[in-house]
Design a protein around this motif. Sequence first.
Motif, mmCIF file in Angstrom:
data_model
loop_
_atom_site.group_PDB
_atom_site.id
_atom_site.type_symbol
_atom_site.label_atom_id
_atom_site.label_comp_id
_atom_site.label_asym_id
_atom_site.label_seq_id
_atom_site.Cartn_x
_atom_site.Cartn_y
_atom_site.Cartn_z
ATOM 1 N N TYR A 34 0.817 -1.215 0.000
ATOM 2 C CA TYR A 34 0.000 0.000 0.000
ATOM 3 C C TYR A 34 0.849 1.262 0.000
ATOM 4 O O TYR A 34 0.447 2.286 -0.567
ATOM 5 C CB TYR A 34 -0.938 0.006 1.207
ATOM 6 N N LEU A 35 1.998 1.216 0.652
ATOM 7 C CA LEU A 35 2.826 2.415 0.775
ATOM 8 C C LEU A 35 3.161 3.011 -0.591
ATOM 9 O O LEU A 35 3.024 4.221 -0.800
ATOM 10 C CB LEU A 35 4.114 2.092 1.546
ATOM 11 N N GLY A 36 3.603 2.177 -1.514
ATOM 12 C CA GLY A 36 3.971 2.671 -2.839
ATOM 13 C C GLY A 36 2.812 3.333 -3.551
ATOM 14 O O GLY A 36 2.963 4.394 -4.171
ATOM 15 N N PHE A 37 1.622 2.748 -3.435
ATOM 16 C CA PHE A 37 0.468 3.302 -4.130
ATOM 17 C C PHE A 37 -0.063 4.562 -3.449
ATOM 18 O O PHE A 37 -0.567 5.471 -4.115
ATOM 19 C CB PHE A 37 -0.629 2.246 -4.253
ATOM 20 N N VAL A 38 0.058 4.629 -2.122
ATOM 21 C CA VAL A 38 -0.313 5.856 -1.411
ATOM 22 C C VAL A 38 0.607 6.996 -1.838
ATOM 23 O O VAL A 38 0.158 8.119 -2.120
ATOM 24 C CB VAL A 38 -0.245 5.641 0.117
ATOM 25 N N PHE A 39 1.907 6.699 -1.919
ATOM 26 C CA PHE A 39 2.884 7.696 -2.356
ATOM 27 C C PHE A 39 2.559 8.157 -3.779
ATOM 28 O O PHE A 39 2.549 9.360 -4.079
ATOM 29 C CB PHE A 39 4.292 7.093 -2.300
ATOM 30 N N LEU A 40 2.268 7.195 -4.658
ATOM 31 C CA LEU A 40 1.927 7.520 -6.047
ATOM 32 C C LEU A 40 0.658 8.369 -6.112
ATOM 33 O O LEU A 40 0.603 9.344 -6.884
ATOM 34 C CB LEU A 40 1.740 6.227 -6.840
ATOM 35 N N PHE A 41 -0.329 8.057 -5.306
ATOM 36 C CA PHE A 41 -1.585 8.806 -5.294
ATOM 37 C C PHE A 41 -1.332 10.283 -4.968
ATOM 38 O O PHE A 41 -1.854 11.178 -5.642
ATOM 39 C CB PHE A 41 -2.540 8.192 -4.269
ATOM 40 N N PHE A 42 -0.515 10.542 -3.961
ATOM 41 C CA PHE A 42 -0.244 11.923 -3.575
ATOM 42 C C PHE A 42 0.580 12.657 -4.638
ATOM 43 O O PHE A 42 0.375 13.855 -4.870
ATOM 44 C CB PHE A 42 0.463 11.970 -2.224
ATOM 45 N N ILE A 43 1.472 11.931 -5.301
ATOM 46 C CA ILE A 43 2.248 12.569 -6.364
ATOM 47 C C ILE A 43 1.345 12.904 -7.558
ATOM 48 O O ILE A 43 1.513 13.949 -8.206
ATOM 49 C CB ILE A 43 3.407 11.658 -6.803
ATOM 50 N N ILE A 44 0.374 12.056 -7.838
ATOM 51 C CA ILE A 44 -0.593 12.365 -8.905
ATOM 52 C C ILE A 44 -1.349 13.649 -8.556
ATOM 53 O O ILE A 44 -1.550 14.521 -9.407
ATOM 54 C CB ILE A 44 -1.576 11.191 -9.100
ATOM 55 N N LEU A 45 -1.759 13.774 -7.300
ATOM 56 C CA LEU A 45 -2.428 15.003 -6.868
ATOM 57 C C LEU A 45 -1.495 16.199 -7.019
ATOM 58 O O LEU A 45 -1.932 17.292 -7.411
ATOM 59 C CB LEU A 45 -2.868 14.871 -5.410
ATOM 60 N N GLU A 46 -0.221 15.999 -6.729
ATOM 61 C CA GLU A 46 0.750 17.096 -6.821
ATOM 62 C C GLU A 46 0.912 17.595 -8.244
ATOM 63 O O GLU A 46 0.914 18.807 -8.506
ATOM 64 C CB GLU A 46 2.104 16.616 -6.282
ATOM 65 N N VAL A 47 1.037 16.679 -9.192
ATOM 66 C CA VAL A 47 1.329 17.096 -10.570
ATOM 67 C C VAL A 47 0.063 17.420 -11.362
ATOM 68 O O VAL A 47 0.144 17.956 -12.455
ATOM 69 C CB VAL A 47 2.157 16.031 -11.322
#
Length: 296
Positions: A282-295
């Motif tokens: 889950y950690l990797g996908f949570v990190f990816l989710f927030f980066i998607i929101l960022e960009v």
Amino acid sequence: MRNEELKRNVWIEKLNDFSELVMFKHSVFSLPFIFIAMLVAAYLDTGSGWFGWKLLLLGTVAAVSARNFAMGVNRYLDRDIDILNPRTRNRPSVDGRVSDTQMVLFILVNALVFIGVAYLINALAFALSIPILLVLGAYTFFKRFSAMAHLILGVSLGLAPIAGVVAVSGEITAWSVWLAAGVMFWVAGFDLLYSLQDMEFDKANNLHSIPSKFGAKKTMLIARAFHLMTVIFWTVFVVSAQLGIWAESAVVFAALMLTYEHYLVNKDFTKIDRAFFTVNGYLGFVFLFFIILEVA
């Protein structure tokens, strides 16, 4: 019809054997971070986080083929060890479901796919493809003579964000190195926790690991130190790439999840599988989710 159905079932069963061989579902550990790097690279280069369907496809195939290669090499070379370990003796590489010849072909095909995809991406990716494969194959050898094998595994997955930024930007940026360093210590840290299961086996079979060398208590401390380094490096990544609140939130949530992981293992060693697979997945996908929101 009956013969066709039998043939189809044989193929499905063989695919399942290969999926089990390389633990395909564990691709979740590396895939998010190659996409994180690609998103950030596109965002910093063009102001848009989207890098195109072509690179999405090529990046996915590159990540999967690289991991298949690494796992194939590991399973092939570890047959003599895995057959002795009760936890691993039922792997397809040991019980005969996947033959030695099939494993070698699997390794070669995935190596060629990775090199071919790298060629299609850009010149730097192609130039780095064979060195990357050499690093990916090194882990299996290291654990036979060095307890630093955990870090070599970390380096292997840490190459994912480096590969991602190379694919999009054609260069290796400072922020991608910080991101990769965080991935390296993240993977090495959770591999230490996972290796606690084989601590006594490693001692008995003269295999080199930090748990077998230093014991469970010190291993837990080292894993905590590695994951503290993870949070530090990911924080530097966010600052270096000049990202904002959503990327900062990604690091905060990653820190909370790593804390929970250590709580689980420290409380009960039987929770290692839950900590290793569930929390880290889950950690990797949570990190990816927030980066998607960022960009976005």
